[in-house]
Design a protein around this motif. Structure first.
Motif, PDB file in Angstrom:
ATOM      1  N   GLU A 131       1.862  -2.801  10.295  1.00 35.21           N
ATOM      2  CA  GLU A 131       0.534  -3.394  10.349  1.00 35.21           C
ATOM      3  C   GLU A 131      -0.253  -2.582  11.358  1.00 35.21           C
ATOM      4  N   VAL A 132      -1.439  -2.154  10.945  1.00 39.38           N
ATOM      5  CA  VAL A 132      -2.308  -1.368  11.806  1.00 39.38           C
ATOM      6  C   VAL A 132      -3.516  -2.234  12.151  1.00 39.38           C
ATOM      7  N   LEU A 151       0.825  -1.211   0.000  1.00 35.94           N
ATOM      8  CA  LEU A 151       0.000   0.000   0.000  1.00 35.94           C
ATOM      9  C   LEU A 151       0.860   1.262   0.000  1.00 35.94           C
ATOM     10  N   CYS A 152       1.973   1.239   0.692  1.00 31.46           N
ATOM     11  CA  CYS A 152       2.828   2.420   0.841  1.00 31.46           C
ATOM     12  C   CYS A 152       4.275   2.147   0.440  1.00 31.46           C
ATOM     13  N   SER A 153       4.468   1.364  -0.583  1.00 29.68           N
ATOM     14  CA  SER A 153       5.834   1.014  -0.979  1.00 29.68           C
ATOM     15  C   SER A 153       6.653   2.232  -1.405  1.00 29.68           C
ATOM     16  N   SER A 174       9.720   8.970  11.398  1.00 30.36           N
ATOM     17  CA  SER A 174       8.435   9.325  12.020  1.00 30.36           C
ATOM     18  C   SER A 174       7.422   9.744  10.967  1.00 30.36           C
ATOM     19  N   ARG A 175       7.848  10.597  10.046  1.00 30.59           N
ATOM     20  CA  ARG A 175       6.946  11.082   9.008  1.00 30.59           C
ATOM     21  C   ARG A 175       6.446   9.914   8.156  1.00 30.59           C
ATOM     22  N   ALA A 176       7.341   9.020   7.786  1.00 36.64           N
ATOM     23  CA  ALA A 176       6.960   7.883   6.947  1.00 36.64           C
ATOM     24  C   ALA A 176       5.994   6.947   7.677  1.00 36.64           C
ATOM     25  N   VAL A 177       6.244   6.691   8.938  1.00 37.11           N
ATOM     26  CA  VAL A 177       5.357   5.825   9.717  1.00 37.11           C
ATOM     27  C   VAL A 177       3.977   6.463   9.843  1.00 37.11           C
ATOM     28  N   LYS A 178       3.920   7.757  10.099  1.00 44.24           N
ATOM     29  CA  LYS A 178       2.618   8.441  10.203  1.00 44.24           C
ATOM     30  C   LYS A 178       1.867   8.378   8.878  1.00 44.24           C
ATOM     31  N   GLU A 179       2.580   8.511   7.765  1.00 43.80           N
ATOM     32  CA  GLU A 179       1.950   8.397   6.449  1.00 43.80           C
ATOM     33  C   GLU A 179       1.405   6.987   6.226  1.00 43.80           C
ATOM     34  N   ASN A 180       2.159   5.982   6.645  1.00 43.56           N
ATOM     35  CA  ASN A 180       1.713   4.590   6.524  1.00 43.56           C
ATOM     36  C   ASN A 180       0.441   4.357   7.325  1.00 43.56           C
TER      37      ASN A 180
END
Length: 135
Positions: A59-60, A45-47, A117-123
């Motif tokens: 994984e959320v 989804l966010c590659s 942090s930014r990438a994880v929040k976007e994911n």
């Protein structure tokens, strides 16, 4: 001789098909657990969402319109920095309503691990959006 070649070709076809099937199973974006919790995997989804050293998939876990937890998936981020994000950012999402988690960009990141942090929040925001659209 011809029979051996046919058997070899058939074996390769079966193995290749099995590998392809396993890859499709791993690439599953969302599934529902027995207790009703949905799990959204952001690997495919966010590659294109990159942290400091590459993709930062997670994984959320979602249930009753809340994020239950966020779990890290394999990535190339430095363990020192990613551990900071796991300890400092992931817990902020536990129990968070989806409406707030969808706007994850507004949360403060972890000092010293800004890109990660930014990438994880976007994911996480992408996982919530995917859940809302496909549940």
């Amino acid at each position: 001789m011809l029979k051996k070649q046919f058997v070899s070709v058939a074996a390769v076809a079966v193995l290749t098909t099995g590998v392809a099937f396993a890859a499709v199973q791993q690439d599953k974006v969302m599934y529902k657990q027995a207790d009703g919790t949905y799990v959204v995997n952001t690997t495919s989804l966010c590659s294109n969402v990159k942290g400091f050293k590459g993709a930062t998939p997670v994984e959320v876990y979602i249930k009753n319109n809340k994020v239950i937890k966020v779990e890290a998936l394999p990535n190339r981020e430095g363990p020192k920095f990613y551990d900071k994000v796991k300890q400092g950012l992931f817990p902020k999402f536990n129990g968070m309503k989806l409406s707030k988690a969808a706007k994850a960009e507004s949360l403060d990141g972890v000092t010293g691990a800004t890109y990660t942090s930014r990438a994880v929040k976007e994911n996480i925001a992408a996982a919530v959006a995917y859940y809302k659209k496909n549940k």
